[in-house]
Design a protein around this motif. Structure first.
Motif, PDB file in Angstrom:
ATOM      1  N   ILE A   1      43.183  40.148  32.087  1.00 36.32           N
ATOM      2  CA  ILE A   1      42.452  41.258  32.684  1.00 36.32           C
ATOM      3  C   ILE A   1      43.447  42.412  32.760  1.00 36.32           C
TER       4      ILE A   1
ATOM      5  N   LEU B   1      44.201  46.254  33.976  1.00 41.26           N
ATOM      6  CA  LEU B   1      43.745  47.324  34.874  1.00 41.26           C
ATOM      7  C   LEU B   1      44.495  48.593  34.517  1.00 41.26           C
TER       8      LEU B   1
ATOM      9  N   ALA C   1      46.530  40.989  34.781  1.00 41.82           N
ATOM     10  CA  ALA C   1      46.343  39.974  35.815  1.00 41.82           C
ATOM     11  C   ALA C   1      45.537  38.829  35.231  1.00 41.82           C
TER      12      ALA C   1
ATOM     13  N   CYS D   1      49.101  37.969  44.929  1.00 37.40           N
ATOM     14  CA  CYS D   1      48.146  39.025  44.561  1.00 37.40           C
ATOM     15  C   CYS D   1      48.766  40.376  44.831  1.00 37.40           C
TER      16      CYS D   1
ATOM     17  N   ILE E   1      46.687  37.761  40.709  1.00 36.71           N
ATOM     18  CA  ILE E   1      45.368  38.299  41.034  1.00 36.71           C
ATOM     19  C   ILE E   1      45.496  39.741  41.518  1.00 36.71           C
ATOM     20  N   ALA E   2      44.665  40.612  40.980  1.00 39.45           N
ATOM     21  CA  ALA E   2      44.619  42.009  41.434  1.00 39.45           C
ATOM     22  C   ALA E   2      43.371  42.191  42.283  1.00 39.45           C
TER      23      ALA E   2
ATOM     24  N   CYS F   1      40.669  39.176  38.961  1.00 42.23           N
ATOM     25  CA  CYS F   1      40.557  40.458  39.657  1.00 42.23           C
ATOM     26  C   CYS F   1      39.357  40.440  40.619  1.00 42.23           C
TER      27      CYS F   1
ATOM     28  N   ILE G   1      38.847  48.621  33.752  1.00 42.33           N
ATOM     29  CA  ILE G   1      39.204  47.193  33.721  1.00 42.33           C
ATOM     30  C   ILE G   1      38.794  46.657  32.361  1.00 42.33           C
TER      31      ILE G   1
ATOM     32  N   ILE H   1      36.573  37.898  36.993  1.00 36.66           N
ATOM     33  CA  ILE H   1      36.355  39.156  37.731  1.00 36.66           C
ATOM     34  C   ILE H   1      35.203  38.924  38.695  1.00 36.66           C
TER      35      ILE H   1
ATOM     36  N   ILE I   1      41.137  45.249  43.898  1.00 42.62           N
ATOM     37  CA  ILE I   1      40.992  46.711  43.830  1.00 42.62           C
ATOM     38  C   ILE I   1      40.320  47.207  45.102  1.00 42.62           C
TER      39      ILE I   1
END
Ligand SMILES: Cc1cc2nc3c(=O)[nH]c(=O)nc-3n(C[C@H](O)[C@H](O)[C@H](O)COP(=O)(O)OP(=O)(O)OC[C@H]3O[C@@H](n4cnc5c(N)ncnc54)[C@H](O)[C@@H]3O)c2cc1C
Length: 425
Positions: free
Chosen positions: A209, A211, A220, A30, A7-8, A223, A203, A390, A10
């Motif tokens: 996903i 980035l 990822a 993450c 998991i990202a 996100c 994104i 997301i 931001i």
């Protein structure tokens, strides 16, 4: 950057740190990607400029009795100064100090303003602006609107949704944190996987996903986006495929207001010298169109500095003009209270203005809702892009404690839980 993660997140403000904390508790890996050189986002304590902790952004632990960060702050040994008061220690009318009777009338006008807003909202019906609901024409009414509306909300009451103002009202205890709110949030980030200086520009959502930013790209499974709606509206982060219309509308329904602060470093014994106790509050009656009185707090925690607050269009204009103009404006305002010689003597050093309005990583202080857009917070909080992989989080997404650090933190936690449930085992 690693090529692939689970998991990202931001943004390493309160929402991103809250999300990463919850993901760790859920056993998820993450990585938090932060464009700037520090954690904390709009909760930022800096000590060099004034020689003592100065919160450029958040400083009050709003609604402390229900704020998720209150027990955490206490457990970590932070010093909370309880019982913040809203009333003015010095209130000027023109160049003279208001009498106790005039101050009482001002305080009653503040109460009447809040009561009128609540009563109008309780009637139901279509959303209106705050300005349409509150009293006009009384001796203190414009001043109270300037203070409770333009300054505290950071936007003129004519543009601010009454519905949202009432739904996200901040009543209750409002302590400040002696070590700084930013210091607390930075402490909460300790040990989390955070990469600073890593802006994300795009994104892309397909099977993974992706980035992308100047430091490379990263894939990822899910996100969480926590950048401000100001950054999103300005195109600071692009989405492929593009955002659905209702999400775009929600982002534009929640613009950033602006509250700017200007810190003035004083000589030793500042409060004593000006005849004021710690946390003294100063304000003055608005003198018609084009007048933009600042609100002042002198000697917070008994320290030798003063903080001036300015919100709304005047704050945006000053932000565009730059730090020298902000300092001159602040000194001129304070001169109304103490005269030029005393201000020059009490505050010999250069001022420390905040830069939230001009900083492209924020583009303002906190969100308000445009009239009719009060439902936008729930839309953003509930958005499930790319089949729920997301999510959005941040102060804008909290339907009760919007505009606060505690709300941002809680919304990050909620997004983490929702995303984790979507991704499954
Ligand atoms: C002057 C001022 C006074 C305030 N007073 C109070 C108060 O007294 N009490 C209170 O509770 N709240 C207050 N607030 C509001 C509070 O600070 C915010 O609501 C809260 O900190 C927002 O947290 P967030 O995580 O939602 O967003 P942010 O803190 O903005 O975090 C988002 C992060 O994303 C990063 N970012 C932006 N773009 C990118 C990108 N493209 N790629 C990667 N990272 C990116 C940013 O650098 C930032 O660190 C105040 C705010 C200001 C400015």
């Amino acid at each position: 950057m690693p090529a692939e993660i689970d998991i990202a997140v931001i943004g390493a403000g309160a929402a991103g740190i809250g999300a990463a904390t919850r993901l760790a508790e859920l056993g998820r890996s993450c990585l938090v990607l932060e464009a700037g050189p520090r954690v904390g986002g709009r909760a930022y304590t800096e000590s060099e400029g004034l020689g003592t902790p100065f919160d450029h952004g958040a400083s009050w632990l709003h609604v402390a009795e229900h704020n998720p960060l209150t027990p955490i702050a206490r457990r970590l040994g932070f010093t909370l100064r309880e019982g913040e008061r809203r009333r003015r220690d010095i209130l000027l009318i023109g160049d003279r100090r208001a009498t106790p009777e005039e101050k009482a009338a001002h305080d009653a006008a503040c109460d009447a303003w809040e009561e009128a807003a609540e009563a109008r909202a309780a009637q139901g019906g279509p959303d209106v602006s705050i300005a349409e609901a509150v009293p006009h024409g009384g001796f203190w009414d414009a001043t109270v609107s300037h203070w409770l509306g333009t300054t505290i909300c950071g936007v003129e009451p004519e543009r601010n949704s009454l519905r949202d103002y009432i739904d996200t009202g901040l009543d209750g205890e409002n302590p400040q944190i002696a070590e700084g709110f930013g210091t607390l949030v930075a402490r909460l980030a300790a040990g989390l996987p955070i990469r600073l200086g890593t802006p994300i520009e795009r994104i892309r959502a397909d099977r993974a996903i992706t980035l992308e930013g100047p430091r490379g790209s990263l894939r990822a499974r899910g996100c969480i986006v926590t950048v401000s709606t100001g950054v999103l509206a300005a195109g600071g982060l692009r989405f492929e495929p593009g955002l659905p219309t209702e999400i775009e509308a929600a982002i534009h329904g929640l613009p950033l207001a602006l509250l700017s602060k200007i810190g003035l470093r004083g000589g030793q014994g500042l409060g004593f010298r000006l005849g004021l106790g710690p946390f003294a509050r100063l304000g003055r009656r608005l003198e018609g169109e084009g007048d933009h009185p600042m609100s002042w707090m002198i000697a917070p925690f008994g320290r030798d500095h003063a903080v001036g607050f300015l919100g709304g269009e005047a704050a945006w204009a000053l932000a565009r003009e730059g730090p020298a103009a902000a300092e001159a404006f602040a000194r001129a305002d304070l001169t109304r209270y103490f005269g030029p010689a005393e201000v020059a003597r009490a505050f010999p050093d250069r001022a420390v203005p905040t830069d939230w309005g001009e900083n492209p990583l924020f583009r303002g202080a906190y969100t308000y809702a445009r009239v009719g857009a009060a439902g936008s917070r729930a839309v953003l909080a509930g958005a499930r892009l790319a089949d729920g992989r997301i999510r959005f989080a941040g102060e804008a997404c909290h339907t009760r404690y919007a505009g606060t650090v505690g709300g941002a933190w809680a919304s990050g936690m909620a997004a983490a839980e929702a995303l984790s449930a979507t991704l499954g085992g």
